[in-house]
Design a protein around this motif. Structure first.
Motif, PDB file in Angstrom:
ATOM      1  N   TRP A  78       0.829  -1.202   0.000  1.00  0.00           N
ATOM      2  CA  TRP A  78       0.000   0.000   0.000  1.00  0.00           C
ATOM      3  C   TRP A  78       0.870   1.262   0.000  1.00  0.00           C
ATOM      4  CZ3 TRP A  78      -4.814   1.347  -0.984  1.00  0.00           C
ATOM      5  CH2 TRP A  78      -5.260   2.606  -0.572  1.00  0.00           C
ATOM      6  N   THR A 132       0.793   4.091  -2.965  1.00  0.00           N
ATOM      7  CA  THR A 132       0.207   5.398  -2.680  1.00  0.00           C
ATOM      8  C   THR A 132       1.240   6.518  -2.539  1.00  0.00           C
ATOM      9  OG1 THR A 132       0.120   4.873  -0.310  1.00  0.00           O
ATOM     10  CG2 THR A 132      -1.861   4.404  -1.628  1.00  0.00           C
ATOM     11  N   ILE A 134     -10.317  10.805  -1.774  1.00  0.00           N
ATOM     12  CA  ILE A 134     -11.433  10.571  -2.696  1.00  0.00           C
ATOM     13  C   ILE A 134     -11.906  11.906  -3.269  1.00  0.00           C
ATOM     14  CG2 ILE A 134     -13.841   9.806  -2.856  1.00  0.00           C
ATOM     15  CD1 ILE A 134     -13.151   7.608  -0.851  1.00  0.00           C
ATOM     16  N   LYS A 146     -11.848   5.655  -5.045  1.00  0.00           N
ATOM     17  CA  LYS A 146     -11.846   4.768  -3.877  1.00  0.00           C
ATOM     18  C   LYS A 146     -10.453   4.737  -3.269  1.00  0.00           C
ATOM     19  CE  LYS A 146     -13.650   0.399  -2.249  1.00  0.00           C
ATOM     20  NZ  LYS A 146     -14.458  -0.757  -2.606  1.00  0.00           N
ATOM     21  N   VAL A 147     -10.396   4.950  -1.964  1.00  0.00           N
ATOM     22  CA  VAL A 147      -9.144   4.869  -1.211  1.00  0.00           C
ATOM     23  C   VAL A 147      -9.473   4.108   0.068  1.00  0.00           C
ATOM     24  CG1 VAL A 147      -7.298   6.143  -0.060  1.00  0.00           C
ATOM     25  CG2 VAL A 147      -8.341   7.098  -2.122  1.00  0.00           C
ATOM     26  N   GLU A 148      -9.199   2.825   0.068  1.00  0.00           N
ATOM     27  CA  GLU A 148      -9.441   1.982   1.230  1.00  0.00           C
ATOM     28  C   GLU A 148      -8.091   1.435   1.674  1.00  0.00           C
ATOM     29  OE1 GLU A 148     -12.312  -1.715   2.553  1.00  0.00           O
ATOM     30  OE2 GLU A 148     -12.679  -0.725   0.635  1.00  0.00           O
ATOM     31  N   LYS A 149      -7.540   2.057   2.719  1.00  0.00           N
ATOM     32  CA  LYS A 149      -6.173   1.796   3.165  1.00  0.00           C
ATOM     33  C   LYS A 149      -5.862   0.307   3.259  1.00  0.00           C
ATOM     34  CE  LYS A 149      -2.778   3.092   6.598  1.00  0.00           C
ATOM     35  NZ  LYS A 149      -2.500   3.831   7.812  1.00  0.00           N
ATOM     36  N   ASN A 150      -4.729  -0.061   2.654  1.00  0.00           N
ATOM     37  CA  ASN A 150      -4.198  -1.427   2.653  1.00  0.00           C
ATOM     38  C   ASN A 150      -5.087  -2.427   1.914  1.00  0.00           C
ATOM     39  OD1 ASN A 150      -1.976  -0.586   4.220  1.00  0.00           O
ATOM     40  ND2 ASN A 150      -3.104  -0.948   6.102  1.00  0.00           N
ATOM     41  N   LYS A 151      -6.099  -1.932   1.167  1.00  0.00           N
ATOM     42  CA  LYS A 151      -7.022  -2.834   0.469  1.00  0.00           C
ATOM     43  C   LYS A 151      -7.247  -2.486  -0.994  1.00  0.00           C
ATOM     44  CE  LYS A 151      -9.642  -4.201   4.518  1.00  0.00           C
ATOM     45  NZ  LYS A 151     -10.946  -4.226   5.165  1.00  0.00           N
ATOM     46  N   GLU A 152      -7.636  -1.236  -1.260  1.00  0.00           N
ATOM     47  CA  GLU A 152      -8.055  -0.926  -2.625  1.00  0.00           C
ATOM     48  C   GLU A 152      -7.879   0.550  -2.958  1.00  0.00           C
ATOM     49  OE1 GLU A 152     -11.994  -1.674  -5.427  1.00  0.00           O
ATOM     50  OE2 GLU A 152     -11.848  -2.643  -3.467  1.00  0.00           O
TER      51      GLU A 152
END
Length: 140
Positions: free
Chosen positions: A17, A21, A42, A66-72
């Motif tokens: 991640w 990022t 976002i 979409k900004v989902e920390k450590n996922k997507e």
């Protein structure tokens, strides 16, 4: 038109991640998405420069969706105006253990020019080259 790629990376989801990022360092390791400028938020407008190994470079503006920390992480970019060539760029990190992840890297194209000859092949090659570079950097 959809292009889906994947790779197994022997590293933590947090490390992968962080690499994905930290846009300012893309030029140091990323052979496909050479430059991204903008904040990780976002709705943020990003300035993106993509250059496939065997293709011409292209600059475009994208919006982080979409900004989902450590996922997507996802952004949607458009060439010139909506409906001409739209692309959703998708990074998904799926943990497989403490220091192993399944990385899914995709592009979803739409618009009038989405069926241009060679676009699918160049995109797939670019995503795969980037996957290998990300794996190398994350496993250092």
């Amino acid at each position: 038109m959809d292009v889906d790629t994947e790779i197994i990376i022997n590293s933590s989801k947090e490390r992968v991640w962080k690499i994905l990022t930290d846009f300012r360092l893309y030029r140091d390791w990323n052979p496909f998405v050479r430059e991204v400028k903008g904040k990780l938020s976002i709705g943020e407008k990003l300035k993106v420069y993509v250059k496939p190994e065997n293709g011409r470079g292209i600059r475009f503006t994208a919006t982080l969706t979409k900004v989902e920390k450590n996922k997507e992480l996802r952004w949607v970019g458009r060439l010139f105006f909506p409906g001409l060539l739209d692309g959703e760029h998708i990074f998904i990190i799926k943990p497989m253990g403490k220091n192993k992840i399944h990385f899914i890297h995709s592009e979803r194209f739409g618009g009038l020019l989405s069926f241009l000859g060679g676009l699918n092949k160049l995109t797939r090659e670019g995503l795969e080259v980037m996957n290998v570079a990300l794996k190398s950097r994350a496993e250092e």
